[in-house]
Motif scaffolding. Structure first.
Motif, mmCIF file in Angstrom:
data_model
loop_
_atom_site.group_PDB
_atom_site.id
_atom_site.type_symbol
_atom_site.label_atom_id
_atom_site.label_comp_id
_atom_site.label_asym_id
_atom_site.label_seq_id
_atom_site.Cartn_x
_atom_site.Cartn_y
_atom_site.Cartn_z
ATOM 1 N N PRO A 49 0.809 -1.223 0.000
ATOM 2 C CA PRO A 49 0.000 0.000 0.000
ATOM 3 C C PRO A 49 0.846 1.279 0.000
ATOM 4 C CG PRO A 49 -0.926 -1.607 1.503
ATOM 5 C CD PRO A 49 0.405 -2.149 1.078
ATOM 6 N N GLY A 50 1.919 1.289 0.765
ATOM 7 C CA GLY A 50 2.778 2.475 0.802
ATOM 8 C C GLY A 50 3.467 2.727 -0.520
ATOM 9 N N ILE A 51 3.896 1.653 -1.177
ATOM 10 C CA ILE A 51 4.541 1.786 -2.481
ATOM 11 C C ILE A 51 3.560 2.351 -3.504
ATOM 12 C CG2 ILE A 51 5.616 0.514 -4.381
ATOM 13 C CD1 ILE A 51 6.570 -1.513 -2.213
ATOM 14 N N LEU A 52 2.348 1.837 -3.504
ATOM 15 C CA LEU A 52 1.329 2.322 -4.439
ATOM 16 C C LEU A 52 0.981 3.780 -4.162
ATOM 17 C CD1 LEU A 52 -0.910 -0.868 -4.426
ATOM 18 C CD2 LEU A 52 0.385 -0.011 -6.392
ATOM 19 N N GLN A 53 0.985 4.155 -2.891
ATOM 20 C CA GLN A 53 0.735 5.555 -2.562
ATOM 21 C C GLN A 53 1.837 6.450 -3.107
ATOM 22 O OE1 GLN A 53 -2.002 6.862 -1.205
ATOM 23 N NE2 GLN A 53 -1.128 8.905 -1.476
ATOM 24 N N ASP A 54 3.090 6.018 -2.977
ATOM 25 C CA ASP A 54 4.221 6.780 -3.532
ATOM 26 C C ASP A 54 4.079 6.941 -5.039
ATOM 27 O OD1 ASP A 54 5.351 7.126 -1.067
ATOM 28 O OD2 ASP A 54 6.864 5.556 -1.298
ATOM 29 N N LEU A 55 3.659 5.875 -5.715
ATOM 30 C CA LEU A 55 3.470 5.955 -7.164
ATOM 31 C C LEU A 55 2.339 6.925 -7.502
ATOM 32 C CD1 LEU A 55 3.785 2.158 -8.063
ATOM 33 C CD2 LEU A 55 5.371 3.969 -8.758
#
Length: 298
Positions: free
Chosen positions: A87-93
């Motif tokens: 989830p954090g990675i997708l938020q960064d993207l």
């Protein structure tokens, strides 16, 4: 006139070849499968410019980066932490990040944990960019001496024999060459299963691809199974390739041999069902034959 980004901005670090900025997105970057020189110039540009590099094992990726004089922010991304960190990675993207995903060796998402991340990024309408390069599948296929015009990559077979042979039987009608990954400790058992399921087709075992002790051992499935049963597990990563060939007929001798082998580890009903699945012959007939063989051997 375009004003360059300030030096302390995130965008200032995203310049690729010729000063062209990388667009935000998830970059699937292929890395060497052995020889550290087998990396593309584009891959190096992306790894140098990314805000974050996701790696199966950060120690492995750090050695690659050090070999090419690169520094990058690394974060572990693997099967054990994927659900938690995704989830954090997708938020960064979503916020415009440039994130590179690498596997320990080869092309991401080919028998590695990157699939779920890429699939979710695509589902959210985020940019996903492949950066192609080294692949053990293609390297082994070229080295095997088997036909390359049509092939099926099947990944890792199950570890237990019954499940493995059920899995393999699903590929018995595939045209072209078959490509499998396998652990070195299970190679002899896997080759024996391949022989039982497919007959004695031409095959190859490729290992240590692009490394100092690269090897391709070619022969029939029987020859290769016998070799590794006697020699023991080889060192290094292994790719098994099986040629299309023509399947051996399931004549009476082959049926009996398969039933006897199955009866050594299964009950009669299970052995008959297993060989029926492999051979396509009626389960009832095989059950009757299995009872005769069991009585004769008792």
């Amino acid at each position: 006139m375009t004003t360059p980004p300030p030096e302390n901005s995130r965008e200032a670090n995203r310049l690729g070849p010729g000063g062209q900025a990388l667009q935000p997105g998830l970059y699937l970057v292929s890395t060497p499968i052995g020889n550290l020189r087998d990396i593309t110039l584009r891959a190096l540009d992306v790894l140098a410019a990314a805000d974050l590099v996701l790696a199966e094992d950060t120690r492995v990726t750090r050695r690659l980066l050090d070999a090419h004089g690169l520094t990058a922010k690394l974060q572990a991304y693997h099967d054990h932490n994927g659900e938690r960190v995704r989830p954090g990675i997708l938020q960064d993207l979503t916020e415009g990040g440039v994130i590179a995903l690498v596997s320990d060796a080869g092309t991401p998402m080919v028998s590695d944990p990157g699939y779920k991340l890429a699939a979710e990024a695509i589902a959210q309408g985020l940019t996903v960019v492949p950066v192609p390069g080294a692949s053990a599948v293609l390297a082994a296929l070229c080295l095997s001496g088997l036909p390359t015009d049509s092939f099926t990559f099947a990944g890792f077979p199950p570890q237990k024999q019954a499940a493995r042979e059920k899995f393999l039987s699903g590929f018995s009608q595939c045209p072209g060459s078959l490509v499998f990954y396998e652990g070195a400790s299970r190679i002899a058992d896997c080759l024996a299963s391949l022989r039982r399921v497919f007959g004695d087709r031409p095959a190859a075992v490729c290992r240590e691809l692009t490394k100092l002790h690269e090897e391709a051992r070619r022969g029939s499935l029987s020859e290769l199974a016998d070799h590794y049963a006697a020699a023991g597990p080889p060192r290094g990563e292994v790719v098994i390739l099986v040629g299309a060939g023509e399947d051996e007929a399931w004549d009476a001798a082959r049926v009996d041999a398969a039933l006897m082998e199955a009866l050594s580890r299964m009950r009669v009903k299970e052995a008959a069902a297993h060989i029926a699945q492999l051979s396509g012959q009626p389960r009832r007939d095989l059950y009757a034959r299995a009872l005769v063989l069991k009585d004769a051997g008792s």
